[in-house]
Design an enzyme around this catalytic site. Sequence first.
Site, short mmCIF file in Angstrom:
data_model
loop_
_atom_site.label_atom_id
_atom_site.label_comp_id
_atom_site.label_asym_id
_atom_site.label_seq_id
_atom_site.Cartn_x
_atom_site.Cartn_y
_atom_site.Cartn_z
N HIS A 13 -33.29 -3.96 36.63
CA HIS A 13 -33.82 -4.74 37.77
C HIS A 13 -34.09 -6.17 37.32
O HIS A 13 -35.03 -6.42 36.57
CB HIS A 13 -35.12 -4.09 38.28
CG HIS A 13 -35.73 -4.81 39.45
ND1 HIS A 13 -36.12 -4.16 40.59
CD2 HIS A 13 -36.03 -6.11 39.66
CE1 HIS A 13 -36.63 -5.03 41.45
NE2 HIS A 13 -36.60 -6.23 40.90
N HIS A 15 -33.77 -10.62 38.50
CA HIS A 15 -33.42 -11.71 39.42
C HIS A 15 -32.81 -12.82 38.59
O HIS A 15 -33.47 -13.41 37.74
CB HIS A 15 -34.68 -12.22 40.13
CG HIS A 15 -35.37 -11.15 40.92
ND1 HIS A 15 -35.13 -10.94 42.26
CD2 HIS A 15 -36.25 -10.19 40.53
CE1 HIS A 15 -35.86 -9.89 42.67
NE2 HIS A 15 -36.55 -9.43 41.63
N LYS A 95 -30.61 -2.48 48.24
CA LYS A 95 -31.95 -2.89 47.81
C LYS A 95 -32.83 -3.26 49.00
O LYS A 95 -32.41 -4.02 49.87
CB LYS A 95 -31.78 -4.09 46.88
CG LYS A 95 -33.00 -4.90 46.65
CD LYS A 95 -33.92 -4.29 45.63
CE LYS A 95 -35.19 -5.10 45.51
NZ LYS A 95 -36.17 -4.52 44.62
N HIS A 134 -38.52 -2.07 46.79
CA HIS A 134 -39.81 -2.68 46.48
C HIS A 134 -40.78 -2.03 47.46
O HIS A 134 -40.82 -2.41 48.63
CB HIS A 134 -39.69 -4.19 46.71
CG HIS A 134 -40.94 -4.96 46.52
ND1 HIS A 134 -41.05 -5.99 45.60
CD2 HIS A 134 -42.16 -4.87 47.11
CE1 HIS A 134 -42.27 -6.49 45.65
NE2 HIS A 134 -42.96 -5.83 46.56
N HIS A 175 -40.43 -1.49 39.81
CA HIS A 175 -41.61 -2.14 39.21
C HIS A 175 -42.93 -1.54 39.65
O HIS A 175 -43.78 -2.21 40.23
CB HIS A 175 -41.58 -3.66 39.49
CG HIS A 175 -41.26 -4.07 40.91
ND1 HIS A 175 -41.91 -3.56 42.01
CD2 HIS A 175 -40.36 -4.96 41.40
CE1 HIS A 175 -41.41 -4.12 43.10
NE2 HIS A 175 -40.47 -4.97 42.75
N ASP A 251 -37.66 -7.00 35.98
CA ASP A 251 -38.07 -7.81 37.13
C ASP A 251 -38.28 -9.26 36.71
O ASP A 251 -39.09 -9.97 37.31
CB ASP A 251 -39.32 -7.25 37.83
CG ASP A 251 -39.40 -7.73 39.28
OD1 ASP A 251 -38.37 -8.18 39.82
OD2 ASP A 251 -40.48 -7.67 39.88
#
Length: 343
Positions: A13, A15, A95, A134, A175, A251
């Site tokens: 995971h 970004h 997602k 999330h 997360h 994350d």
Amino acid sequence: MKNLFIRKPDDMHIHLRRGEVLTNVLLFTSNIFTRAVVMGNLQKPIITAKNVISYRMEILKQAPKFKPIMSIMLVNSTTAEIVKNAYLAGAKALKLIPENTSINSTDGVSLIDLEKFYPVLKTAQELGMIFSGHWELNRHPLKEFIPELKREVAAISYLEKLIHDIPGLKIVVEHISTKEMIEFIKRAPKNVAATLTAHHAVLTIDDVMDKNGKIVNPYNYCKPVPKSDNDRKAVIEAMTSGNPKFFFGSDSAPHLIVKKESLKPPPGIFSAPVALPLLCQIFKTNKALDKLEKFASEFGAKFYGLELNKEKIEITRREWIVPSQHADIRIFMGGEKLSWSVV
Ligand code: DOR
Ligand code: ZN
Ligand code: ZN
């Protein structure tokens, strides 16, 4: 204390952003991790096959040997057809960042409306895609606001309903930050797993906000917000337990210093440069170094149905001070000492 050799890890995971930020952050991940599940909550989100293809090309142009695992965002316009085409274009995960719960999620599907998207989720299931979410609820159905510290626990009943309604769907709860969610994942069927970050193993809410909810350190601010010390200990316990339901997803989420130091700092911690050394430290402190390889390099790949990486990486026992920033981005734990190094 000897150096450590482990199978090369995957970050399940992350970004990576686009453009200049992507250029500035990518190597921290691609030099260490063979693969990473790349989130598509960009300013212009990744929501179609076409987006998946162009984003993958942009990443590979800069790191040809890296293997990004692509995803698309579940937004209000997502249809079964769109999911199928994205899958054919290489997306492995669908997602969800529910409406307004984090960065670039204004068009995210609200947990309250999730049932409307069951046909889409069933298509994902049939294709063998992972539903990566999330899980935070920011408002109750009657619109009462839910404070940040309670949002993850408030989402559990919605998750429970989804698991009941679409029992074959492979779900990764991203997360996770509370003892309640960790206990829930342990009890859930085996098609339900979770990622854990390193920062939720070292931070508590006191490192982020004061008692009135005012952010005291924007560089520790992320979503979900770190919780109590008991929650932090539960994260460590799950991480080091050898339970295959828990695997690593950093994350890592870079934001420019100017944004972080503005009146309304965005959530997100840029942890990629310290990811593996910090994990090592956490596992060592908790006398679980023998479990690190499974957590960082095996359980995630197995859950995603991927082959295990064959190459190894050496983690050396060498002290270094984490640089405070790279380009215009502050690095998590900048200025602090770590005892393990991967360069
Ligand atoms: O802290 C976070 N930052 N949590 C998320 O869910 C999104 C991420 C980001 O994109 O910056
Ligand atoms: Zn998230
Ligand atoms: Zn994220």
